[in-house]
Design a protein around this motif. Structure first.
Motif, PDB file in Angstrom:
ATOM      1  N   TRP A 190      -1.658   5.823   2.693  1.00 17.01           N
ATOM      2  CA  TRP A 190      -1.063   6.237   4.108  1.00 17.01           C
ATOM      3  C   TRP A 190      -0.232   5.289   4.639  1.00 17.01           C
ATOM      4  O   TRP A 190      -0.637   3.938   4.963  1.00 17.01           O
ATOM      5  CB  TRP A 190      -2.334   6.683   5.029  1.00 17.01           C
ATOM      6  CG  TRP A 190      -3.091   7.712   4.685  1.00 17.01           C
ATOM      7  CD1 TRP A 190      -2.533   9.031   4.852  1.00 17.01           C
ATOM      8  CD2 TRP A 190      -4.255   7.897   3.957  1.00 17.01           C
ATOM      9  NE1 TRP A 190      -3.949  10.007   4.361  1.00 17.01           N
ATOM     10  CE2 TRP A 190      -4.901   9.385   3.860  1.00 17.01           C
ATOM     11  CE3 TRP A 190      -5.247   6.921   3.469  1.00 17.01           C
ATOM     12  CZ2 TRP A 190      -5.775   9.618   3.535  1.00 17.01           C
ATOM     13  CZ3 TRP A 190      -6.426   7.257   2.813  1.00 17.01           C
ATOM     14  CH2 TRP A 190      -6.781   8.558   2.431  1.00 17.01           C
ATOM     15  N   MET A 236       0.009  14.265   7.104  1.00 16.70           N
ATOM     16  CA  MET A 236      -0.199  13.282   8.327  1.00 16.70           C
ATOM     17  C   MET A 236      -1.947  13.335   8.449  1.00 16.70           C
ATOM     18  O   MET A 236      -2.614  14.325   8.619  1.00 16.70           O
ATOM     19  CB  MET A 236       0.372  13.376   9.668  1.00 16.70           C
ATOM     20  CG  MET A 236       0.307  14.854  10.328  1.00 16.70           C
ATOM     21  SD  MET A 236       1.133  14.935  11.695  1.00 16.70           S
ATOM     22  CE  MET A 236       0.254  13.717  12.959  1.00 16.70           C
ATOM     23  N   THR A 277       1.277  10.122   6.253  1.00 13.22           N
ATOM     24  CA  THR A 277       1.168   9.038   7.309  1.00 13.22           C
ATOM     25  C   THR A 277       0.083   9.217   7.989  1.00 13.22           C
ATOM     26  O   THR A 277      -0.903  10.074   7.933  1.00 13.22           O
ATOM     27  CB  THR A 277       2.514   9.436   8.240  1.00 13.22           C
ATOM     28  OG1 THR A 277       2.361  10.749   8.824  1.00 13.22           O
ATOM     29  CG2 THR A 277       3.627   9.388   7.699  1.00 13.22           C
ATOM     30  N   TYR A 305      -1.986   8.143  11.926  1.00 17.26           N
ATOM     31  CA  TYR A 305      -1.957   7.832  13.148  1.00 17.26           C
ATOM     32  C   TYR A 305      -3.198   7.487  13.765  1.00 17.26           C
ATOM     33  O   TYR A 305      -4.177   8.275  13.345  1.00 17.26           O
ATOM     34  CB  TYR A 305      -1.092   9.004  14.057  1.00 17.26           C
ATOM     35  CG  TYR A 305       0.143   9.205  13.772  1.00 17.26           C
ATOM     36  CD1 TYR A 305       1.353   8.605  14.331  1.00 17.26           C
ATOM     37  CD2 TYR A 305       0.484  10.106  12.611  1.00 17.26           C
ATOM     38  CE1 TYR A 305       2.688   8.775  13.873  1.00 17.26           C
ATOM     39  CE2 TYR A 305       1.772  10.537  12.416  1.00 17.26           C
ATOM     40  CZ  TYR A 305       2.893   9.727  12.940  1.00 17.26           C
ATOM     41  OH  TYR A 305       4.300  10.008  12.425  1.00 17.26           O
ATOM     42  N   GLU A 326       7.257  14.795  12.199  1.00 19.55           N
ATOM     43  CA  GLU A 326       6.526  15.081  11.115  1.00 19.55           C
ATOM     44  C   GLU A 326       6.974  16.736  10.753  1.00 19.55           C
ATOM     45  O   GLU A 326       6.067  17.508  10.142  1.00 19.55           O
ATOM     46  CB  GLU A 326       5.127  15.101  11.352  1.00 19.55           C
ATOM     47  CG  GLU A 326       4.593  13.755  11.392  1.00 19.55           C
ATOM     48  CD  GLU A 326       4.737  12.670  10.352  1.00 19.55           C
ATOM     49  OE1 GLU A 326       5.054  13.500   9.319  1.00 19.55           O
ATOM     50  OE2 GLU A 326       4.464  11.577  10.409  1.00 19.55           O
ATOM     51  N   LEU A 358      -2.426  19.189   8.397  1.00 18.61           N
ATOM     52  CA  LEU A 358      -2.656  17.811   8.735  1.00 18.61           C
ATOM     53  C   LEU A 358      -4.203  17.685   8.836  1.00 18.61           C
ATOM     54  O   LEU A 358      -4.625  18.695   9.137  1.00 18.61           O
ATOM     55  CB  LEU A 358      -1.981  17.468  10.313  1.00 18.61           C
ATOM     56  CG  LEU A 358      -2.177  18.560  11.188  1.00 18.61           C
ATOM     57  CD1 LEU A 358      -2.001  17.843  12.634  1.00 18.61           C
ATOM     58  CD2 LEU A 358      -0.874  19.513  11.299  1.00 18.61           C
TER      59      LEU A 358
END
Length: 592
Positions: free
Chosen positions: A214, A145, A183, A185, A97, A108
């Motif tokens: 996302w 992210m 993104t 996670y 990233e 982030l």
């Protein structure tokens, strides 16, 4: 519509002759949201594609029983249902990233404990989805992210629960990918684990999947991300007191081969073991093993450890790193006033410590403040019965049966009749004492000590005393001499609701007093279901390689929402009637 007050159930599936059998909504994902998806004009579930849910009533009798069964099953069969071993066959990757130009740094976001009532969950999702936030003089762009740190759904994992409590609200907050597309996670918590990670992997472990705007990238329940300026983010899956499985160890050994002396690591954990070790000296063992055997030999520095699980913001600071709990993504508030002012990491008493020197970390900041947390704790007397009417009704039923048993045994009866009435007295006494002993020793109590037994027994004895007083008053009333079944009808109408309310206040008083001795601290706040006082983190790796942490606090979540049908595709489907106020929980923290 206020989902935290008037939950709406999903519609019933039907099928006509000749049609295929209806598919269980827990197994069939809803259609993906795209730019062509019509924007809703109301909060009706058919337009949203999910049902906004009320906050979980944690003392609901059915939920208590179901959760207890799942916790027991997870403990007994978790090792047999551990899907981490099977993940070895899935693609493994170290994610990058850093962006096209590493020198520009990166933003982030981190959020945890989020999938509960709609109002709280969507409030945080709405703020995370905003292109930028202006907070206390700081301009904070949306993270490229988003890391979800655990417990993405409550009370237990299923496809439908994820759709309604997590995926749906986040899709409504960012329905279409902005440019560049952020993104996502996710690290599982204990509630994600209660189905063996089945639903979690379906939602988050799809490399081509999406949750609103996302994009999901991971294929396993753990991951490593390379960040600019030699920063790394590692997330380990060590939930339900599980060891780190061999496939996961192999994966992180591969990651460690990329680490170099001077690299800096953000380590994400499913729970704040540095706090839990105060009550369970082995809680930190897995983390200590990982630090000593995986990261230690590389020469990299773990500068920040992040966790959710406790539903508040708290930061412990030490000479070498920061330990932050940021579990304010949507679940009920967990108190901050019972946190230890200092923690020793790793605990000096643990044998696994070996060559790892213990260091002391000081509690530097909390949200809410400790003073505010104490004030909120005292609200249990009003919030417990309002948030948990089913629990109050259960208490009323138990006290009605116990009172009638006491009253029957206290009447002047023959020897045979007295012996017969002694049976329900014994049965109800065992139920009451056993139930309140169980309340004093929940699964969250790592070690059952003498104080748990004392508080549980004393609490049960108070309820027995209440039933005895009730039986005395009943025998002195004119109602018990009425022809059968009128005594039972009158007792049900008059005594049951009154005893339920009185008993709920006894439970509230017990929870408040016991929490002072670190017994039932979680239950004190779970019973209240406080969905304000939320928080999340926005982090920035700047051009010089410094990491700045902005802990963002939301004192009051949104209650009323209006549809936003004519906005651009990437704007939220629902807007708050009143702007959501965001402030810093403390001054930004910079690590270098």
């Amino acid at each position: 519509m206020n989902p935290d007050e008037t939950p709406r159930a999903p519609g019933e599936l039907t099928a006509t002759p000749g049609d295929p059998a209806p598919i269980d909504p827990g197994l069939r994902p809803p259609p993906p949201v795209t730019d062509d998806t019509p924007r809703p004009t109301s909060m009706h579930p058919e337009q949203l594609g999910f049902t906004p849910r009320a906050g979980v009533p944690w003392l609901s009798p059915g939920l208590l029983a179901g959760t207890a069964v799942r916790v027991v099953l997870a403990g007994l069969f978790g090792a047999y249902l551990d899907k981490r071993e099977l993940q070895n066959s899935l693609h493994s990757e170290i994610f990058d990233e850093r962006g096209d130009e590493e020198s520009r740094g990166v933003w982030l976001d981190y959020v945890a404990d989020l999938g509960d009532g709609f109002n709280a969950t969507y409030s945080i999702a709405y703020l995370l989805a905003q292109p930028r936030l202006a907070v206390d003089g700081h301009d904070l762009p949306r993270g490229r992210m988003l890391v979800m740190g655990g417990d993405q759904v409550y009370p237990t994992a299923s496809g439908q629960q994820y759709d309604d409590r997590t995926k749906g609200p986040y899709e409504a907050a960012l329905p279409s990918p902005p440019q560049p597309q952020p993104t996502m996670y996710a690290l599982p918590g204990n509630h994600d684990w209660y189905d063996g990670l089945t639903a979690f992997l379906r939602v988050f472990a799809r490399a081509d999947g999406k949750v609103g705007g996302w994009q999901t990238r991971q294929a396993r329940s753990y991951f490593a991300v390379r960040l600019p300026h030699r920063w790394w983010l590692l997330a380990i899956d060590a939930q339900l007191d599980a060891y780190i499985d061999d496939p996961q160890l192999r994966y992180f050994h591969e990651v460690a081969a990329e680490l170099r002396p001077g690299d800096r690591v953000i380590l994400c954990l499913p729970n704040p073991t540095w706090v839990e070790a105060e009550h369970d000296r082995h809680a930190y063992d897995t983390v200590d093993y990982f630090l000593r055997n995986i990261i230690g030999p590389t020469g990299a520095d773990v500068r920040l450890m992040l966790s959710g699980d406790l539903h508040h913001y708290a930061r412990y600071t030490g000479a070498d790193r920061e330990l932050i709990t940021a579990g304010g993504g949507g679940a009920y508030l967990y108190p901050t006033h019972r946190l230890p002012p200092e923690v020793e990491v790793p605990p000096a008493a643990t044998l696994v410590r070996k060559s790892t020197p213990s260091q002391r970390y000081r509690l530097a900041a909390t949200f809410p403040t400790r003073r505010r947390s104490r004030w909120l704790a005292a609200g249990v007397f009003g919030r417990l019965p309002l948030r948990n009417p089913g629990f109050v009704a259960l208490l009323g039923i138990v006290h009605l049966l116990l009172m009638l048993a006491f009253a029957g045994a206290a009447q002047r009866l023959s020897g045979v009749e007295q012996r017969l009435f002694s049976i329900p007295v014994i049965v109800m006494s065992v139920v009451v004492l056993g139930g309140f002993l169980g309340l004093a020793m929940p699964a969250s109590a790592a070690n059952r000590r003498v104080k748990h037994w004392v508080f549980g027994a004393a609490h049960g004895a108070v309820h027995m005393g209440l039933a005895s007083v009730g039986a005395t008053l009943w025998l002195r009333s004119p109602f018990h001499d009425l022809a059968w079944p009128w005594p039972l009808i009158v007792a049900t109408v008059l005594y049951l609701p009154l005893s339920g309310v009185v008993a709920s206040q006894i439970v509230a008083a017990y929870l408040l007093v016991a929490s002072v001795f670190d017994v039932n601290v979680n239950e004190l706040f779970a019973a209240q279901g406080i969905f304000d006082e939320k928080s999340f983190l926005r982090l920035h790796i700047d051009d010089d390689g410094g990491l700045t942490i902005y802990p963002l606090a939301v004192a009051r979540v949104g209650r009323r929402w209006r549809a936003n049908p004519v906005a651009p595709p990437a704007r939220p489907w629902l807007e708050p009637d009143q702007p959501l106020a965001v402030a810093l929980a403390e001054d930004p923290i910079t690590l270098r």
